[in-house]
Motif scaffolding. Sequence first.
Motif, PDB file in Angstrom:
ATOM      1  N   LEU A 264       7.766  -8.360   8.135  1.00  0.00           N
ATOM      2  CA  LEU A 264       8.132  -6.979   8.426  1.00  0.00           C
ATOM      3  C   LEU A 264       7.064  -6.326   9.298  1.00  0.00           C
ATOM      4  O   LEU A 264       5.865  -6.571   9.122  1.00  0.00           O
ATOM      5  CB  LEU A 264       8.267  -6.182   7.127  1.00  0.00           C
ATOM      6  N   SER A 265       7.503  -5.506  10.229  1.00  0.00           N
ATOM      7  CA  SER A 265       6.558  -4.705  10.998  1.00  0.00           C
ATOM      8  C   SER A 265       5.963  -3.638  10.080  1.00  0.00           C
ATOM      9  O   SER A 265       6.453  -3.411   8.964  1.00  0.00           O
ATOM     10  CB  SER A 265       7.268  -4.026  12.173  1.00  0.00           C
ATOM     11  N   GLN A 266       4.925  -2.971  10.537  1.00  0.00           N
ATOM     12  CA  GLN A 266       4.296  -1.947   9.698  1.00  0.00           C
ATOM     13  C   GLN A 266       5.277  -0.832   9.361  1.00  0.00           C
ATOM     14  O   GLN A 266       5.366  -0.394   8.209  1.00  0.00           O
ATOM     15  CB  GLN A 266       3.063  -1.377  10.385  1.00  0.00           C
ATOM     16  N   SER A 267       6.062  -0.377  10.339  1.00  0.00           N
ATOM     17  CA  SER A 267       7.016   0.701  10.068  1.00  0.00           C
ATOM     18  C   SER A 267       8.106   0.245   9.106  1.00  0.00           C
ATOM     19  O   SER A 267       8.553   1.017   8.247  1.00  0.00           O
ATOM     20  CB  SER A 267       7.629   1.206  11.387  1.00  0.00           C
ATOM     21  N   GLU A 268       8.534  -1.016   9.224  1.00  0.00           N
ATOM     22  CA  GLU A 268       9.545  -1.537   8.299  1.00  0.00           C
ATOM     23  C   GLU A 268       8.998  -1.643   6.880  1.00  0.00           C
ATOM     24  O   GLU A 268       9.694  -1.317   5.902  1.00  0.00           O
ATOM     25  CB  GLU A 268      10.021  -2.914   8.771  1.00  0.00           C
ATOM     26  N   LEU A 269       7.749  -2.082   6.772  1.00  0.00           N
ATOM     27  CA  LEU A 269       7.132  -2.190   5.451  1.00  0.00           C
ATOM     28  C   LEU A 269       6.945  -0.804   4.837  1.00  0.00           C
ATOM     29  O   LEU A 269       7.155  -0.610   3.630  1.00  0.00           O
ATOM     30  CB  LEU A 269       5.796  -2.924   5.567  1.00  0.00           C
ATOM     31  N   ASP A 270       6.576   0.160   5.659  1.00  0.00           N
ATOM     32  CA  ASP A 270       6.443   1.541   5.177  1.00  0.00           C
ATOM     33  C   ASP A 270       7.760   2.048   4.596  1.00  0.00           C
ATOM     34  O   ASP A 270       7.792   2.701   3.546  1.00  0.00           O
ATOM     35  CB  ASP A 270       6.001   2.466   6.312  1.00  0.00           C
ATOM     36  N   SER A 300      -0.907   1.029  -9.459  1.00  0.00           N
ATOM     37  CA  SER A 300      -1.499   0.153  -8.448  1.00  0.00           C
ATOM     38  C   SER A 300      -0.721   0.295  -7.155  1.00  0.00           C
ATOM     39  O   SER A 300       0.457   0.652  -7.155  1.00  0.00           O
ATOM     40  CB  SER A 300      -1.459  -1.306  -8.921  1.00  0.00           C
ATOM     41  N   ILE A 301      -1.380  -0.011  -6.061  1.00  0.00           N
ATOM     42  CA  ILE A 301      -0.773   0.107  -4.737  1.00  0.00           C
ATOM     43  C   ILE A 301      -0.908  -1.224  -4.007  1.00  0.00           C
ATOM     44  O   ILE A 301      -2.007  -1.775  -3.904  1.00  0.00           O
ATOM     45  CB  ILE A 301      -1.453   1.210  -3.903  1.00  0.00           C
ATOM     46  N   ALA A 302       0.214  -1.743  -3.512  1.00  0.00           N
ATOM     47  CA  ALA A 302       0.195  -2.946  -2.663  1.00  0.00           C
ATOM     48  C   ALA A 302       0.137  -2.502  -1.213  1.00  0.00           C
ATOM     49  O   ALA A 302       1.060  -1.854  -0.723  1.00  0.00           O
ATOM     50  CB  ALA A 302       1.437  -3.786  -2.923  1.00  0.00           C
ATOM     51  N   HIS A 303      -0.936  -2.834  -0.533  1.00  0.00           N
ATOM     52  CA  HIS A 303      -1.068  -2.405   0.862  1.00  0.00           C
ATOM     53  C   HIS A 303      -0.831  -3.540   1.852  1.00  0.00           C
ATOM     54  O   HIS A 303      -0.725  -3.305   3.054  1.00  0.00           O
ATOM     55  CB  HIS A 303      -2.449  -1.786   1.114  1.00  0.00           C
ATOM     56  N   ASN A 304      -0.721  -4.797   1.337  1.00  0.00           N
ATOM     57  CA  ASN A 304      -0.546  -5.919   2.263  1.00  0.00           C
ATOM     58  C   ASN A 304       0.347  -6.990   1.667  1.00  0.00           C
ATOM     59  O   ASN A 304       0.699  -6.958   0.485  1.00  0.00           O
ATOM     60  CB  ASN A 304      -1.902  -6.498   2.682  1.00  0.00           C
ATOM     61  N   ARG A 327       0.834  -2.141   5.356  1.00  0.00           N
ATOM     62  CA  ARG A 327       1.399  -0.797   5.446  1.00  0.00           C
ATOM     63  C   ARG A 327       0.443   0.100   6.204  1.00  0.00           C
ATOM     64  O   ARG A 327      -0.765  -0.168   6.284  1.00  0.00           O
ATOM     65  CB  ARG A 327       1.620  -0.235   4.037  1.00  0.00           C
ATOM     66  N   SER A 328       0.979   1.180   6.739  1.00  0.00           N
ATOM     67  CA  SER A 328       0.127   2.123   7.456  1.00  0.00           C
ATOM     68  C   SER A 328      -0.725   2.909   6.471  1.00  0.00           C
ATOM     69  O   SER A 328      -0.419   3.005   5.272  1.00  0.00           O
ATOM     70  CB  SER A 328       0.991   3.101   8.267  1.00  0.00           C
ATOM     71  N   GLU A 329      -1.771   3.482   6.974  1.00  0.00           N
ATOM     72  CA  GLU A 329      -2.636   4.326   6.157  1.00  0.00           C
ATOM     73  C   GLU A 329      -1.839   5.482   5.564  1.00  0.00           C
ATOM     74  O   GLU A 329      -1.992   5.825   4.391  1.00  0.00           O
ATOM     75  CB  GLU A 329      -3.792   4.841   7.019  1.00  0.00           C
ATOM     76  N   GLU A 330      -0.970   6.089   6.364  1.00  0.00           N
ATOM     77  CA  GLU A 330      -0.177   7.226   5.905  1.00  0.00           C
ATOM     78  C   GLU A 330       0.723   6.839   4.736  1.00  0.00           C
ATOM     79  O   GLU A 330       0.881   7.594   3.772  1.00  0.00           O
ATOM     80  CB  GLU A 330       0.670   7.787   7.057  1.00  0.00           C
ATOM     81  N   SER A 331       1.314   5.653   4.819  1.00  0.00           N
ATOM     82  CA  SER A 331       2.199   5.188   3.765  1.00  0.00           C
ATOM     83  C   SER A 331       1.436   4.984   2.454  1.00  0.00           C
ATOM     84  O   SER A 331       1.896   5.393   1.380  1.00  0.00           O
ATOM     85  CB  SER A 331       2.864   3.869   4.185  1.00  0.00           C
ATOM     86  N   THR A 356      -4.216 -10.974  -1.521  1.00  0.00           N
ATOM     87  CA  THR A 356      -5.672 -10.912  -1.376  1.00  0.00           C
ATOM     88  C   THR A 356      -6.023  -9.503  -0.941  1.00  0.00           C
ATOM     89  O   THR A 356      -5.597  -9.047   0.124  1.00  0.00           O
ATOM     90  CB  THR A 356      -6.187 -11.929  -0.344  1.00  0.00           C
ATOM     91  N   ALA A 357      -6.777  -8.806  -1.756  1.00  0.00           N
ATOM     92  CA  ALA A 357      -6.958  -7.372  -1.561  1.00  0.00           C
ATOM     93  C   ALA A 357      -7.612  -7.015  -0.229  1.00  0.00           C
ATOM     94  O   ALA A 357      -7.247  -6.026   0.395  1.00  0.00           O
ATOM     95  CB  ALA A 357      -7.778  -6.793  -2.714  1.00  0.00           C
ATOM     96  N   ASN A 358      -8.610  -7.803   0.200  1.00  0.00           N
ATOM     97  CA  ASN A 358      -9.387  -7.391   1.359  1.00  0.00           C
ATOM     98  C   ASN A 358      -8.914  -8.003   2.680  1.00  0.00           C
ATOM     99  O   ASN A 358      -9.670  -8.072   3.649  1.00  0.00           O
ATOM    100  CB  ASN A 358     -10.879  -7.676   1.152  1.00  0.00           C
ATOM    101  N   PHE A 359      -7.648  -8.425   2.746  1.00  0.00           N
ATOM    102  CA  PHE A 359      -7.059  -8.841   4.023  1.00  0.00           C
ATOM    103  C   PHE A 359      -6.233  -7.672   4.576  1.00  0.00           C
ATOM    104  O   PHE A 359      -5.227  -7.275   3.983  1.00  0.00           O
ATOM    105  CB  PHE A 359      -6.141 -10.048   3.836  1.00  0.00           C
ATOM    106  N   ARG A 360      -6.663  -7.153   5.707  1.00  0.00           N
ATOM    107  CA  ARG A 360      -5.900  -6.068   6.319  1.00  0.00           C
ATOM    108  C   ARG A 360      -5.701  -6.289   7.818  1.00  0.00           C
ATOM    109  O   ARG A 360      -5.320  -5.382   8.552  1.00  0.00           O
ATOM    110  CB  ARG A 360      -6.567  -4.721   6.040  1.00  0.00           C
ATOM    111  N   GLN A 361      -5.955  -7.491   8.252  1.00  0.00           N
ATOM    112  CA  GLN A 361      -5.737  -7.824   9.653  1.00  0.00           C
ATOM    113  C   GLN A 361      -5.550  -9.329   9.763  1.00  0.00           C
ATOM    114  O   GLN A 361      -5.869 -10.072   8.829  1.00  0.00           O
ATOM    115  CB  GLN A 361      -6.940  -7.387  10.496  1.00  0.00           C
ATOM    116  N   PRO A 362      -5.014  -9.806  10.879  1.00  0.00           N
ATOM    117  CA  PRO A 362      -4.889 -11.260  11.057  1.00  0.00           C
ATOM    118  C   PRO A 362      -6.263 -11.918  11.033  1.00  0.00           C
ATOM    119  O   PRO A 362      -7.283 -11.281  11.329  1.00  0.00           O
ATOM    120  CB  PRO A 362      -4.239 -11.390  12.443  1.00  0.00           C
ATOM    121  N   SER A 363      -6.302 -13.188  10.702  1.00  0.00           N
ATOM    122  CA  SER A 363      -7.588 -13.886  10.679  1.00  0.00           C
ATOM    123  C   SER A 363      -8.159 -14.032  12.082  1.00  0.00           C
ATOM    124  O   SER A 363      -9.363 -14.119  12.260  1.00  0.00           O
ATOM    125  CB  SER A 363      -7.443 -15.260  10.025  1.00  0.00           C
ATOM    126  N   CYS A 364      -7.263 -14.077  13.082  1.00  0.00           N
ATOM    127  CA  CYS A 364      -7.702 -14.088  14.486  1.00  0.00           C
ATOM    128  C   CYS A 364      -6.553 -13.608  15.350  1.00  0.00           C
ATOM    129  O   CYS A 364      -5.394 -13.596  14.926  1.00  0.00           O
ATOM    130  CB  CYS A 364      -8.163 -15.487  14.918  1.00  0.00           C
TER     131      CYS A 364
END
Length: 638
Positions: A264-270, A300-304, A327-331, A356-364
């Motif tokens: 899902l894209s960020q907007s779709e996940l939001d 609890s909040i799932a952000h990824n 998800r976006s910060e706003e969401s 994994t809590a501290n993954f918020r971007q692609p690995s590369c």
Amino acid sequence: MADFLPITKKEMTERGITQFDFICVTGDSYVDHPSFGIAIISRLLESQGFSVGMIAQPDWRNKKDFCEFGAPKYAFLVTGGNIDSMVAHYTVAKRRRSDDAYTAGGKAGKRPDRAVTVYTKALKAIYPEVPVLIGGLEASLRRFAHYDYWDDAVHPSILCSSGADLLMYGMGELQITEIGRRFREGQTVSQMTDICGTCYLTDPVNTPYGAVQCPDFQIVARDKKSYAKATRQQMNEQDEVYGKTIVQRQGDKMLVQNPPMRSLSQSELDKVYALPYMRMYHPSYEPLGGVAAIEEVEFSIAHNRGCFGACNFCSIAFHQGRKIAVRSEESVLREAKLLASSPRFKGYIHDVGGPTANFRQPSCKKQLEHGLCKGKKCLAPTPCKQLEADHTEYLELLRKIRAIPGVKRVFIRSGIRYDYLMEDKNEAFFDELVRYHVSGQLKVAPEHCSNAVLDKMGKPHIETYLAFMRKFYQKTKEAEKEQYLVPYLMSSHPGSTLQDAIELALFLKQNKIRPEQVQDFYPTPGTVSTCMYYTGLDPYTMEPVYVPTDPEDKAMQRALLQYFQPKNQDLVRKALRKAKRFDLIGHGKNALVEGKPAAPQGKYTGTGWKKGNKSRKGKDHSWQKDVTKKGKGNRKRP
């Protein structure tokens, strides 16, 4: 109750519905919360204008519950629940569990073994013309021929055993959206053979061209090398960028797995997390004591989603995928404010995490265009040189959540990848993790200390954990706090010998770690480690792997991880004697248990025993006194 989806005919009638478009059947009690997959799917369909009914934990021994609403217009949607029904029912020792956190009142036995198959067969018997679509973890991980630990046999695809018409694997939002659209346009389920993230059965003559073909079910059921090869093929194509269609013959039918659905894209996940969930179990469960599974996730909040860590014993990579979706910060902030406004909120957000809590971007950045590297891991055995470790965005998100009125503390409990954290040169997140986000104990997962075992697990080497541990306690001291690491540890994983278990016990003693809980390896469908367990082969190298399967061997390995418990002393002594580690019995500084060594005193060199100027190596170093005979030092070899 009007805001929950209908669970009775009365609630259906009150809404003015004469026939549902879709009826969901789940092995869990009905909890309308976004941490429950069926809640997401049902709310998503509702948001698209479909009417949806919910049959939770039907009595599979008669027709009554399945007939509550009659037949749906389009299809039944079946899931075993949030966790595999067999794991919900049985311990790793195959003993029946006495409770079930996903059932109202914690009562065990409210769903059948292999719930997806049982529910689907029941529905097909009652409504043979109505399509049944299956999804969720239980179906997703059994989409190919798979080893079943509980039967100790290879089973065919769950599509074959259940008789379902279509299987949705992975996270199903985009699949069910496309399926709903096509039903609405008049298509039949037999026409839906091109949807990514789905599997279906067809006559072999209809096998699509260009697909990767796995060895047939009949072959993998009798030949372990073929099973290992099939596992490697399936894992290699589990990428939304380059993943190909996979086919596997199942008797007189061909199983077709279409390529993975995109994340899902960020907007779709939001939008998914903005759906009008009640965020609680159905009120009808209140007299029974509620549903325990809500307790940890309610605040609890799932952000990824996704995990590029891809441990071999974990099913996330094969189910959610390795690509990270966020998800976006706003969401996330919107949800945090919603939690803070709840009358049940006590000021504590239990988690802001995900797989994994501290993954918020692609690995590369490379993976966005080319996908994640086939047959390689981003973090193990050492981090890839292309890895980009950056916690800046996650840190800013946590800071803003902490600033919300009414929020006292924000914890991280879903687990962090400490190896990824150690790669971040900016220590700001590490500092604030220690200062603000640990609730006395931080759970991390080194799993073992033997690098040979860690390689089979797909985990980083133990040196990384030791460096992390030193830095954590250093920062904890600087913050003037009393906090501890709680390491998750696993015994009897493929590759782990008795000597490895002893090495781990010594590691725990030397580092003053006394784990309260340890986990035996549990061979569940859809993981590389389960393939190793069944075949005795590493599917990526085809090299033999030692697999501890003997119950006593497994019991000794488990006992060694808690060598300090009185109930384990006899087993630990037995293990040490079996491994010829007599130096660890007695009162020496490294001794794991008290007792008589039953062997000559000397130094264990790692390859043999040394006493004075003599050394015995190999099998012969295990000589000991025969205490059953009289005389001076009569010796025998066991």
